[in-house]
Design an enzyme around this catalytic site. Structure first.
Site, PDB file in Angstrom:
ATOM      1  CG  ASN A   8      -6.520   3.477  -3.972  1.00  0.00           C
ATOM      2  OD1 ASN A   8      -7.055   3.520  -5.086  1.00  0.00           O
ATOM      3  ND2 ASN A   8      -5.256   3.112  -3.785  1.00  0.00           N
ATOM      4  CD1 TRP A   9     -13.231   3.279  -3.850  1.00  0.00           C
ATOM      5  CD2 TRP A   9     -14.424   3.811  -5.672  1.00  0.00           C
ATOM      6  NE1 TRP A   9     -14.352   3.960  -3.442  1.00  0.00           N
ATOM      7  CE2 TRP A   9     -15.096   4.308  -4.526  1.00  0.00           C
ATOM      8  CE3 TRP A   9     -14.991   4.029  -6.935  1.00  0.00           C
ATOM      9  CZ2 TRP A   9     -16.311   5.007  -4.617  1.00  0.00           C
ATOM     10  CZ3 TRP A   9     -16.194   4.726  -7.020  1.00  0.00           C
ATOM     11  CH2 TRP A   9     -16.844   5.204  -5.877  1.00  0.00           C
ATOM     12  CE  LYS A  10      -5.332  -0.451  -3.293  1.00  0.00           C
ATOM     13  NZ  LYS A  10      -4.511  -1.423  -2.570  1.00  0.00           N
ATOM     14  CG  HIS A  93      -0.711   3.022  -4.027  1.00  0.00           C
ATOM     15  ND1 HIS A  93      -0.443   1.685  -4.199  1.00  0.00           N
ATOM     16  CD2 HIS A  93      -1.620   3.114  -3.036  1.00  0.00           C
ATOM     17  CE1 HIS A  93      -1.189   0.997  -3.338  1.00  0.00           C
ATOM     18  NE2 HIS A  93      -1.914   1.834  -2.619  1.00  0.00           N
ATOM     19  CD  GLU A  95      -1.906  -1.701  -5.003  1.00  0.00           C
ATOM     20  OE1 GLU A  95      -2.734  -1.030  -5.622  1.00  0.00           O
ATOM     21  OE2 GLU A  95      -2.165  -2.278  -3.922  1.00  0.00           O
ATOM     22  CD  GLU A 165      -1.298   3.420   1.388  1.00  0.00           C
ATOM     23  OE1 GLU A 165      -2.457   3.357   1.808  1.00  0.00           O
ATOM     24  OE2 GLU A 165      -0.963   3.060   0.256  1.00  0.00           O
ATOM     25  N   GLY A 172      -4.242  -5.469  -0.521  1.00  0.00           N
ATOM     26  CA  GLY A 172      -4.576  -5.613  -1.933  1.00  0.00           C
ATOM     27  C   GLY A 172      -3.626  -6.528  -2.687  1.00  0.00           C
ATOM     28  CB  SER A 215      -4.734  -4.297   6.427  1.00  0.00           C
ATOM     29  OG  SER A 215      -4.033  -5.046   5.473  1.00  0.00           O
ATOM     30  N   GLY A 236      -8.027   0.904   1.112  1.00  0.00           N
ATOM     31  CA  GLY A 236      -8.233   0.172  -0.129  1.00  0.00           C
ATOM     32  C   GLY A 236      -9.457  -0.722  -0.014  1.00  0.00           C
ATOM     33  N   GLY A 237      -9.215  -1.997   0.279  1.00  0.00           N
ATOM     34  CA  GLY A 237     -10.277  -3.016   0.295  1.00  0.00           C
ATOM     35  C   GLY A 237     -11.555  -2.601   1.011  1.00  0.00           C
TER      36      GLY A 237
HETATM   37  P1  PGA Z   1      -5.759  -1.937   1.655  1.00  0.00           P
HETATM   38  O1  PGA Z   1      -5.070  -0.938   0.620  1.00  0.00           O
HETATM   39  O2  PGA Z   1      -6.593  -1.086   2.587  1.00  0.00           O
HETATM   40  O3  PGA Z   1      -6.604  -2.843   0.793  1.00  0.00           O
HETATM   41  O4  PGA Z   1      -4.675  -2.646   2.364  1.00  0.00           O
HETATM   42  C1  PGA Z   1      -4.535   0.281   1.060  1.00  0.00           C
HETATM   43  C2  PGA Z   1      -3.914   0.988  -0.095  1.00  0.00           C
HETATM   44  O5  PGA Z   1      -3.329   0.339  -0.971  1.00  0.00           O
HETATM   45  O6  PGA Z   1      -3.989   2.234  -0.188  1.00  0.00           O
END
Ligand code: PGA
Length: 259
Positions: A8-10, A93, A95, A165, A172, A215, A236-237
């Site tokens: 997930n590149w956000k 998600h 966010e 999650e 993030g 993470s 994510g990251g």
């Molecule tokens: P993260 O994000 O790996 O940076 O913790 C995961 C996500 O939000 O899907």
């Protein structure tokens, strides 16, 4: 069942950067049976990346969409408009739920809209830090799973990918978070399978893919992937850094060949 590695590149990378990054990944990744690599770039890059990608190696996901198929919804993009571009779409998600105030109704309508349009929804569920502290994890997860699936017919439930999650483990958010232990994840996975079994039966419970996200790094990916209920990762990251993302894919491949 397949193993899914989803990046997930956000809200990162320009259109040009996305293209260069995908190019790098395509050079390094070899298609492997039973392994599905997916990336979710920002909306503006989806069109060009869909022409660029080799879908045998890397498929695309949308990070968001609106649940109506068309109409007077200024600024929105429907999943039917994304149909030729993506195979997957992330829904619910944290966010989106917490920053953009997406409601449970939005989430269930989006899950249904994706399925209606032949796109696999990746439905995210997870408790916040305070819900965890107050011992509410099981209730929250059960509600989020059943709520998110409430517009889906029983036969279609296994077409939905569920991603656990925990909000407190998502890096993030900028905080220094402590990753979830595989043991924490194992318990919640069992709870999700049990919830699916009670509501939709054994077969659906066994055939619905379960991913973990929060993470995830090359150092801890193997611990989650080794859980018998784990069918992949949502990253994510670490998905923004090619060597890390590739290391995680390699680890998934290795464990898959052992399973
Ligand atoms: P993260 O994000 O790996 O940076 O913790 C995961 C996500 O939000 O899907």
């Amino acid at each position: 069942m397949k193993t899914y590695i989803v990046g997930n590149w956000k809200m990162n990378f320009s259109v040009g950067e996305s293209s260069l990054y995908l190019h790098k990944l395509l050079l390094k990744i070899r298609a492997a049976r039973g392994l599905e690599v997916v990336v979710a770039p920002s909306l503006v890059s989806l069109q060009s990346l869909s022409l660029q990608t080799d879908r045998r190696k890397i498929k695309l996901a949308a990070q968001n969409f609106f649940y109506r198929d068309f109409g007077a919804y200024t600024g929105e993009v429907s999943v039917s408009q994304l149909r030729s571009l993506v195979d997957y779409a992330i829904v619910g998600h944290s966010e989106r739920r917490y920053i953009f105030k997406e409601t449970d109704k939005d989430v269930r309508n989006k899950v249904a809209a994706a399925l209606r349009n032949g796109i696999t929804p990746i439905l995210c569920v997870g408790e916040t830090e305070s819900e965890r502290t107050f011992g509410e994890t099981a209730d929250v997860i059960r509600d989020m799973v059943l709520g998110g699936l409430s517009e889906v017919s029983a036969e279609d439930v296994k077409k939905v990918i569920l991603a656990y999650e925990p909000v407190w483990a998502i890096s993030g958010s900028g905080r220094n978070v402590k990753p979830a232990s595989p043991l924490d994840v194992k318990d919640v996975f069992s709870l999700i399978r049990e919830t699916l079994k009670e509501t939709y039966g054994k077969e659906t419970a066994e055939e619905t893919p379960l991913l973990f996200g929060g993470s995830v790094s090359p150092d801890n990916a193997g611990g989650y992937l080794s859980l018998s209920d784990c069918n992949g990762l949502l990253i994510g990251g670490a998905s923004l850094i090619a060597p890390k993302f590739i290391d995680i894919i390699e680890e998934a491949k290795r464990l898959k060949s052992e399973k």
